[in-house]
Design a protein around this motif. Structure first.
Motif, PDB file in Angstrom:
ATOM      1  N   VAL A 116       0.853  -1.202   0.000  1.00 35.77           N
ATOM      2  CA  VAL A 116       0.000   0.000   0.000  1.00 35.77           C
ATOM      3  C   VAL A 116       0.885   1.246   0.000  1.00 35.77           C
ATOM      4  CG1 VAL A 116      -1.641   1.350   1.373  1.00 35.77           C
ATOM      5  CG2 VAL A 116      -2.036  -1.089   0.987  1.00 35.77           C
ATOM      6  N   ASP A 117       1.913   1.248   0.836  1.00 37.88           N
ATOM      7  CA  ASP A 117       2.861   2.381   0.843  1.00 37.88           C
ATOM      8  C   ASP A 117       3.442   2.598  -0.551  1.00 37.88           C
ATOM      9  OD1 ASP A 117       2.511   2.720   3.516  1.00 37.88           O
ATOM     10  OD2 ASP A 117       4.456   1.898   4.121  1.00 37.88           O
ATOM     11  N   GLY A 118       3.841   1.502  -1.175  1.00 30.37           N
ATOM     12  CA  GLY A 118       4.444   1.600  -2.506  1.00 30.37           C
ATOM     13  C   GLY A 118       3.488   2.214  -3.513  1.00 30.37           C
ATOM     14  N   GLN A 119       2.242   1.755  -3.477  1.00 33.67           N
ATOM     15  CA  GLN A 119       1.246   2.303  -4.403  1.00 33.67           C
ATOM     16  C   GLN A 119       1.012   3.788  -4.138  1.00 33.67           C
ATOM     17  OE1 GLN A 119      -0.225   1.007  -7.100  1.00 33.67           O
ATOM     18  NE2 GLN A 119       1.032  -0.799  -6.841  1.00 33.67           N
ATOM     19  N   ILE A 120       0.944   4.152  -2.869  1.00 29.79           N
ATOM     20  CA  ILE A 120       0.705   5.567  -2.531  1.00 29.79           C
ATOM     21  C   ILE A 120       1.898   6.429  -2.986  1.00 29.79           C
ATOM     22  CG2 ILE A 120       0.459   7.214  -0.617  1.00 29.79           C
ATOM     23  CD1 ILE A 120      -2.115   5.704  -1.127  1.00 29.79           C
ATOM     24  N   HIS A 121       3.095   5.979  -2.673  1.00 31.40           N
ATOM     25  CA  HIS A 121       4.276   6.775  -3.046  1.00 31.40           C
ATOM     26  C   HIS A 121       4.357   6.986  -4.558  1.00 31.40           C
ATOM     27  CE1 HIS A 121       6.965   6.994   0.684  1.00 31.40           C
ATOM     28  NE2 HIS A 121       5.783   6.597   1.077  1.00 31.40           N
ATOM     29  N   GLY A 122       4.219   5.897  -5.311  1.00 32.15           N
ATOM     30  CA  GLY A 122       4.286   6.010  -6.773  1.00 32.15           C
ATOM     31  C   GLY A 122       3.158   6.869  -7.307  1.00 32.15           C
ATOM     32  N   GLY A 123       1.985   6.681  -6.725  1.00 37.70           N
ATOM     33  CA  GLY A 123       0.825   7.467  -7.157  1.00 37.70           C
ATOM     34  C   GLY A 123       1.034   8.946  -6.894  1.00 37.70           C
ATOM     35  N   LEU A 124       1.566   9.253  -5.736  1.00 37.60           N
ATOM     36  CA  LEU A 124       1.836  10.662  -5.407  1.00 37.60           C
ATOM     37  C   LEU A 124       2.800  11.261  -6.426  1.00 37.60           C
ATOM     38  CD1 LEU A 124       2.311  10.594  -1.505  1.00 37.60           C
ATOM     39  CD2 LEU A 124       0.323  11.390  -2.787  1.00 37.60           C
ATOM     40  N   ALA A 125       3.839  10.509  -6.751  1.00 38.15           N
ATOM     41  CA  ALA A 125       4.837  11.038  -7.695  1.00 38.15           C
ATOM     42  C   ALA A 125       4.172  11.393  -9.016  1.00 38.15           C
ATOM     43  CB  ALA A 125       5.949  10.018  -7.906  1.00 38.15           C
ATOM     44  N   GLN A 126       3.289  10.525  -9.498  1.00 41.64           N
ATOM     45  CA  GLN A 126       2.661  10.816 -10.791  1.00 41.64           C
ATOM     46  C   GLN A 126       1.654  11.965 -10.698  1.00 41.64           C
ATOM     47  OE1 GLN A 126       1.728   6.670 -11.867  1.00 41.64           O
ATOM     48  NE2 GLN A 126       2.796   7.052 -13.772  1.00 41.64           N
ATOM     49  N   GLY A 127       0.934  12.024  -9.591  1.00 40.45           N
ATOM     50  CA  GLY A 127      -0.027  13.123  -9.441  1.00 40.45           C
ATOM     51  C   GLY A 127       0.668  14.460  -9.280  1.00 40.45           C
ATOM     52  N   ILE A 128       1.756  14.468  -8.525  1.00 41.19           N
ATOM     53  CA  ILE A 128       2.526  15.703  -8.333  1.00 41.19           C
ATOM     54  C   ILE A 128       3.202  16.077  -9.652  1.00 41.19           C
ATOM     55  CG2 ILE A 128       4.456  16.754  -7.069  1.00 41.19           C
ATOM     56  CD1 ILE A 128       3.716  14.786  -4.722  1.00 41.19           C
ATOM     57  N   GLY A 129       3.637  15.053 -10.380  1.00 39.83           N
ATOM     58  CA  GLY A 129       4.251  15.280 -11.698  1.00 39.83           C
ATOM     59  C   GLY A 129       3.322  16.063 -12.616  1.00 39.83           C
ATOM     60  N   GLN A 130       2.042  15.690 -12.615  1.00 37.27           N
ATOM     61  CA  GLN A 130       1.091  16.425 -13.456  1.00 37.27           C
ATOM     62  C   GLN A 130       0.977  17.886 -13.000  1.00 37.27           C
ATOM     63  OE1 GLN A 130      -3.037  15.076 -13.768  1.00 37.27           O
ATOM     64  NE2 GLN A 130      -3.430  16.629 -15.316  1.00 37.27           N
ATOM     65  N   ALA A 131       0.926  18.091 -11.690  1.00 40.85           N
ATOM     66  CA  ALA A 131       0.733  19.449 -11.178  1.00 40.85           C
ATOM     67  C   ALA A 131       1.937  20.343 -11.508  1.00 40.85           C
ATOM     68  CB  ALA A 131       0.496  19.412  -9.671  1.00 40.85           C
ATOM     69  N   LEU A 132       3.129  19.789 -11.401  1.00 42.10           N
ATOM     70  CA  LEU A 132       4.319  20.652 -11.484  1.00 42.10           C
ATOM     71  C   LEU A 132       5.074  20.611 -12.815  1.00 42.10           C
ATOM     72  CD1 LEU A 132       5.878  20.170  -7.927  1.00 42.10           C
ATOM     73  CD2 LEU A 132       4.473  22.066  -8.758  1.00 42.10           C
ATOM     74  N   TRP A 133       5.147  19.456 -13.445  1.00 40.21           N
ATOM     75  CA  TRP A 133       6.089  19.348 -14.567  1.00 40.21           C
ATOM     76  C   TRP A 133       5.526  18.817 -15.878  1.00 40.21           C
ATOM     77  CZ3 TRP A 133       7.704  16.433  -9.955  1.00 40.21           C
ATOM     78  CH2 TRP A 133       8.439  17.222  -9.056  1.00 40.21           C
ATOM     79  N   GLU A 134       4.687  17.794 -15.784  1.00 43.75           N
ATOM     80  CA  GLU A 134       4.359  17.049 -17.001  1.00 43.75           C
ATOM     81  C   GLU A 134       3.349  17.755 -17.901  1.00 43.75           C
ATOM     82  OE1 GLU A 134       3.629  12.765 -16.695  1.00 43.75           O
ATOM     83  OE2 GLU A 134       4.188  12.927 -14.596  1.00 43.75           O
ATOM     84  N   SER A 135       3.587  17.686 -19.197  1.00 43.73           N
ATOM     85  CA  SER A 135       2.624  18.166 -20.176  1.00 43.73           C
ATOM     86  C   SER A 135       3.052  17.638 -21.536  1.00 43.73           C
ATOM     87  CB  SER A 135       2.613  19.697 -20.177  1.00 43.73           C
ATOM     88  OG  SER A 135       1.634  20.157 -21.064  1.00 43.73           O
ATOM     89  N   HIS A 136       2.130  16.955 -22.196  1.00 43.64           N
ATOM     90  CA  HIS A 136       2.459  16.436 -23.531  1.00 43.64           C
ATOM     91  C   HIS A 136       1.933  17.461 -24.529  1.00 43.64           C
ATOM     92  CE1 HIS A 136       4.537  13.128 -25.068  1.00 43.64           C
ATOM     93  NE2 HIS A 136       3.583  12.265 -25.261  1.00 43.64           N
ATOM     94  N   VAL A 137       2.866  18.125 -25.202  1.00 42.75           N
ATOM     95  CA  VAL A 137       2.501  19.317 -25.979  1.00 42.75           C
ATOM     96  C   VAL A 137       2.600  19.057 -27.482  1.00 42.75           C
ATOM     97  CG1 VAL A 137       3.061  21.750 -26.382  1.00 42.75           C
ATOM     98  CG2 VAL A 137       3.435  20.752 -24.121  1.00 42.75           C
ATOM     99  N   TYR A 138       1.518  19.367 -28.194  1.00 45.51           N
ATOM    100  CA  TYR A 138       1.539  19.369 -29.663  1.00 45.51           C
ATOM    101  C   TYR A 138       1.559  20.820 -30.137  1.00 45.51           C
ATOM    102  CZ  TYR A 138       0.099  14.432 -30.153  1.00 45.51           C
ATOM    103  OH  TYR A 138       0.037  13.069 -30.139  1.00 45.51           O
ATOM    104  N   ASP A 139       2.248  21.083 -31.243  1.00 37.73           N
ATOM    105  CA  ASP A 139       2.143  22.425 -31.816  1.00 37.73           C
ATOM    106  C   ASP A 139       0.911  22.464 -32.737  1.00 37.73           C
ATOM    107  OD1 ASP A 139       2.799  21.340 -34.269  1.00 37.73           O
ATOM    108  OD2 ASP A 139       4.772  22.287 -34.407  1.00 37.73           O
ATOM    109  N   GLU A 140       0.656  23.608 -33.331  1.00 37.42           N
ATOM    110  CA  GLU A 140      -0.600  23.730 -34.089  1.00 37.42           C
ATOM    111  C   GLU A 140      -0.604  22.912 -35.368  1.00 37.42           C
ATOM    112  OE1 GLU A 140       0.676  28.041 -36.005  1.00 37.42           O
ATOM    113  OE2 GLU A 140      -0.812  27.924 -34.380  1.00 37.42           O
TER     114      GLU A 140
END
Lengths: 775, 290
Positions: free
Chosen positions: A662-686
């Protein structure tokens, strides 16, 4: 009697082989005469294909065959979509493009060669003559009159419109005492980016007429059915094996064109064919996640009670449907009310085609979007009414005795105590002390922010009535003559660790050592039936099937032992490898009883020989795990850089089988959720070109970017299954994204900032700081 | 992620390496760790026909002191520099810079020579070597020369190395008394390269004013550069916040500033100024402490 093994921090059975590099992933499968495949992909986001010239590729060294879209037409079925939505438009989605391409990365032709490198070199020699068409990448532009239509045969770019409505809106709208708060929120496109990319080895044996497929998949059984249909092979001749799978996050809950082409090539050439996706292909042509625009409107009483919520969702589906593409945003609608008892709801979801890769399930799949909407909104309401964000949440929680709770969205939440997790969170984080610190720092011109998120998610998918391929799960337990136990599961864990939790469940029921249980999954010839691993269902649904099968074994063994020992079956206890009376006076070894059952010399009347049982567990409802998270962030006043100082999480996923997992799932999940908030974005140009096509550009979160996570779990059991387990695979991802954004917006509150769209890159914050400094 | 075909050579000594390089001309490329070159080859952004691996030339792996200078062999890994006790004492800017490079795997395999010769506009070493006024040794079959760092970085991925020259060593002066150093970097969230990286080396005079300051900046322009206007503005000045801020304002002066998805040119210029001031502050603090 308390369990001696459930709830214990037991190390994972699968880890010794995995961390020593002794596991076998798809790329480790090597067969005699195996050929290798590489794809030529579209470089245009939207174009007519005037011609595909494969002559140079065919004469390239080592090339055995080149397969085009024209060749497979009518011989290989379309990429399937299983989403059941009324009025859904489903464009033809061939495994290899013919006539036109609709996104950059769409496969056009496949090269089969004796070596992976030679296949790749030859793929570069395929000449495609394109006639570019106008490109639309913005879903709002795709909705406008006059936009280019990606699938002209479907009329326009709207794949579906779904409405969900509940409550009494007339009353709400005529109540002039209510405050209405509106906001647009963007949930940006993400890349699932599992550690192992996709991969497939297809092996058609012409003699036996069997197709064996090793695939990096989360759903071997569904894949087997779909491949049989796609290729026109009798299903019993078709076997799919998911060997070790290095993560999926939903992206491998799918059937991809490349898998179909590999099978087609193997059948055509009579040889095994391997395709291993490159990282660049993975970022380009494996499904993406999220990508929604949410226009939300909430109706609030002056005391902070939220009475109604409306949301208009524009979901960017990309160019084609993959297996569940259109179904994902409908989960957003279902969970839009979060853990608040809001009595009126309206959601309109519009699925829109654009010239991009398809979106589909990505960890959370529709629920992170819902949680982001409702949790951002709750913070906005608190701020508007000048209430503390925690108090406002408390005010809107249903009380624990209201469960099971029917929501106007049509779902019924099983059990919860939202107050308890939030109170615990406030305590362990020192929330009121942090608020005082914030006040002090603000006077010094420093920006500290506190961000809460109290989430609920929909898990343990799910009842068959709501799932396209059924929502049950299969589990089997077999006792060998030596007394060792084999467990089979129709789920397909790919890193989660259920070889361990399933062994705990079986060992607990049978009263035998954990090491005596071996768990197998992922092979359709070994496990007769199954659905797979997704939607945080594996332990809650799959684990229950194993529990139920083990109970049948236990019952039968008790009858056999009682016959031998001359006691009633009900008097017998299974513990420490023995079957014995409470006082221990009469006892048989577990293996001894197993031998009795299998050698069948003196079985009681009416008892069949053998010790094998299976169960199909059909859950009556979903489960609804929940939790409370707090992020503490600092903003650098000069550069806009955000520092995540602390993160606290109190999660309740029902009964915990193994706290370490459960700890492992929470830790990994947090990393991905925080990743979306702070860094991740899949960007296409026009022009529809992917700007973040390598890991040099796409910011996957990394361990060193995080502080220590302070996590705790609570256990509010579900009545939906006998284990009481709810599921935890997606919780961290779902809860954390809004906590971070709430924290940063809270930090910038003195500057009048009401909202910021993700990802919160420092430049975005700096521009606000700068604006404020010059104002 | 599969490179175009190439031939792989593993010379036994430097002479053979130089000879191969001379023989293949523009079609040959030195491999010295491969943590910049190989990723580019896998993306088919670089496609050398011949790869000359210096892996066997273990005599190019050293850190030594002589005549008031530190000399580092080209094949010394980032981690060897990061963990060198000699450097921590005699030239601490280098270990501080090494610590910020990539991740553990990169630091264990990547080399200082490989990084400098590649001259990525956002690599860390160029900033430090520029700030230290270091020199870079280039050798071909017949001769050897030392190139000052200020002349070494010519343009984007372009250095002053001749087509037949192998980068063999780097030398920098030992840090004098009353000097201080700092390397500050904002990591690109995806690549880990510098969105901005500033290496500062300062020297105080007896009055505790700034005798000299040298500042190397990476990640900001098409190549790493010395922020000479910043340095000039500080000469002889008291190390006050006001003076530092005024000097740091010149950090990106005259530079054609990079722009990407994570930082516009405007923001990057601003970062260059803030990081320059902060690096100077930290370096001065350390100089004062001595």
């Amino acid at each position: 009697m308390p369990s001696t093994i459930l709830g214990k921090r037991i190390k994972r059975k699968e880890d010794p082989r995995l961390i020593q590099g002794r596991g076998h992933y798809v790329d480790d499968i090597k067969l005699d005469g195996m050929l290798h495949m590489a794809f030529a992909r579209s470089i245009h986001a939207h174009a007519r294909i005037k011609s595909v010239n494969v002559a140079a590729a065919r004469s390239s060294p080592g090339v055995v065959d080149v397969i085009t879209g024209e060749e497979i037409k009518g011989k290989l079925g379309l990429v399937p979509c299983a989403a059941g939505i009324e009025g859904l438009k489903v464009p033809d989605h061939p495994c290899l493009a013919t006539g036109k391409v609709c996104y950059v990365g769409e496969p056009i032709a496949a090269v089969v060669a004796t070596d992976r490198y030679l296949a790749r070199d030859a793929a570069d020699k395929i000449e495609v003559d394109y006639e570019p068409l106008p490109v639309v990448t913005d879903p709002e532009k795709a909705l406008q009159a006059g936009s280019t239509v990606i699938h002209p045969e479907l009329g326009d770019n709207v794949a579906f419109v779904a409405r969900l409505e509940g409550g009494d809106w007339k009353a709400v709208e005529s109540d002039s005492s209510l405050k209405v708060i509106k906001q647009r929120l963007i949930n940006q496109r993400l890349a699932p980016a599992s550690m192992e990319t996709r991969g497939v080895v297809a092996h058609y044996s012409p003699g036996e007429e069997t197709l064996t497929v090793w695939s990096s998949t989360q759903i071997p059984h569904i894949l087997k059915t779909q491949l049989a249909l796609m290729l026109g092979i009798d299903e019993p001749h078709c076997r799919v094996i998911a060997p070790e799978v290095g993560g999926g996050f939903g992206s491998k809950l799918n059937l991809y064109g490349e898998e179909g082409v590999a099978c087609y090539a193997s059948r055509k050439l009579g040889k095994p064919v391997k395709w291993i996706e490159s990282r660049r292909e993975n970022l380009l042509a494996t499904v993406h996640g999220r990508d929604q625009i949410n226009d939300v409107e909430v109706y609030v009483q002056p005391d902070g009670k939220v009475v109604g919520l409306k949301c208009w969702i524009i979901a960017d589906l990309g160019a084609y449907h993959q297996l569940l593409t259109p179904a994902i945003p409908t989960l957003t609608a279902l969970m839009i009310l979060g853990c608040y008892h809001i009595k009126n709801v309206f959601v309109e979801t519009k699925g829109v085609f654009t010239n991009k890769m398809a979106t589909d399930a990505y960890r959370g799949a529709g629920r992170p979007e819902a949680t982001y909407v409702i949790e951002r909104v709750m913070d906005m309401v608190a701020r508007e009414l000048n209430m503390d964000a925690a108090d406002l949440r408390m005010k809107n929680f249903p009380s624990p005795d209201e469960f099971p709770l029917d929501l106007p969205t049509g779902v019924t939440y099983d059990t919860a105590n939202y107050q308890k997790t939030l109170k615990r969170l406030l305590k362990i984080s020192g929330y009121s002390r942090l608020r005082k610190e914030q006040e002090k720092l603000r006077k010094q011109g420093k920006y500290l922010g506190l961000g809460l998120s109290t989430y609920v998610e929909i898990c343990a998918m799910g009842p068959s009535s709501r799932m396209p391929a059924g929502g049950w799960e299969f589990g089997a337990v077999k006792v060998e003559p030596t007394g060792k136990v084999m467990v089979l599961s129709g789920t397909s864990p790919h890193g989660q660790g259920e070889e361990t939790t399933f062994a705990q469940i079986a060992a607990d029921v049978l009263g035998i050592p954990f090491d005596d249980v071996t768990v197998y999954h992922g092979d359709t010839f070994q496990v007769p039936m199954g659905i797979g691993t997704f939607g945080s269902r594996t332990t809650a649904v799959g684990g229950t099937a194993i529990h139920n099968a083990a109970m049948q074994i236990r019952k039968k063994m008790a009858r056999i032992a009682s016959h031998k020992l001359g006691v009633k079956p009900g008097e017998l206890i299974f513990s420490e490898g023995k079957i014995h009376t409470r006082d221990g006076a009469k006892s048989m070894g577990f293996a001894e009883v197993a031998a009795e059952a299998i050698f069948a010399k003196q079985l009681p009347e009416g008892i069949e020989p053998g010790l094998a049982a299976h169960s199909f567990f059909e859950p009556s409802n979903y489960t609804f795990p929940f939790g409370a998270h707090l992020a503490v962030t600092e903003v650098d006043a000069e550069t806009g850089e955000i520092k995540l100082r602390n993160y606290y999480a109190v999660d309740d996923c029902g009964r915990v089988i193994n706290p370490m997992l459960v700890d492992g799932q929470i830790h990994g999940g947090l990393a991905q959720g925080i990743g979306q908030a702070l860094w991740e974005s899949h960007v296409y140009d026009e022009n529809g070109q992917l700007m973040t096509g390598t890991l040099m550009d796409y910011a996957v979160p990394k361990a060193h970017q995080f502080p220590w996570f302070e996590t705790e779990t609570m256990e509010t059991k579900t009545p939906i299954n006998p284990l009481g387990a709810k599921g935890v695979g997606e919780a961290g991802t779902i809860g954390s994204t809004p906590a971070i954004v709430n924290a940063v917006v809270d930090a910038l509150r003195p500057l009048g900032v009401r909202h910021l769209d993700m990802p919160l890159q420092p430049e975005k914050v700096w521009r606000i700081l700068k604006q404020h400094a010059t104002a | 992620m599969i490179p175009e075909p190439f031939e792989y050579h593993i010379p036994k000594n430097l002479e053979e390496a130089s000879r191969l390089l001379a023989q293949f001309g523009g079609e040959g490329k030195i491999l010295a760790g491969g943590h910049s070159l190989v990723p580019m080859m896998k993306l088919r952004l670089a496609a050398p026909k011949h790869l000359i691996d210096l892996g066997r030339l273990t005599d190019l792996k050293y850190i030594r002191e002589s005549d008031g200078r530190i000399e580092i062999g080209a094949l010394t890994t980032h981690f060897q520099i990061q963990s060198s006790s000699l450097l921590k004492e005699k030239c601490p800017l280098l270990p501080e810079t090494a610590r910020e490079i990539g991740d553990v795997q990169v630091r264990n395999k990547g080399t200082i020579g490989g990084s400098l010769a590649h001259s990525d506009p956002a690599a860390d070493w160029p900033a430090a070597i520029l700030a230290l006024a270091g020199e870079i040794q280039a050798r071909n079959v017949s001769s050897s020369r030392w190139i000052p760092a200020s002349e070494f970085f010519v343009d984007l991925l372009t250095t002053a190395l001749g087509g037949d020259e192998v980068l063999t060593a780097i030398r920098v002066p030992v840090a004098p008394p009353r000097s201080g150093h700092a390397y500050l970097k904002l990591h690109h969230p995806a690549s880990g390269y510098a969105m901005v990286g500033v290496a500062a080396q300062v020297l105080l005079n007896e009055a505790r004013h700034i005798e000299s300051a040298s500042v190397g900046v990476t990640g900001v322009g098409p190549k790493a550069y010395r922020a000479t206007a910043v340095e000039e503005a500080l000469r002889g000045k008291a190390p006050s916040r006001q003076n530092l801020e005024a000097a740091a304002a010149h950090a990106a002066e005259g530079i054609d500033v990079n722009s990407d998805l994570y930082a516009s040119a405007e923001y990057r210029s601003h970062l260059a100024q803030v990081y320059t001031r902060r690096a100077l502050e930290k370096a001065l603090e350390r100089a004062h402490g001595k």
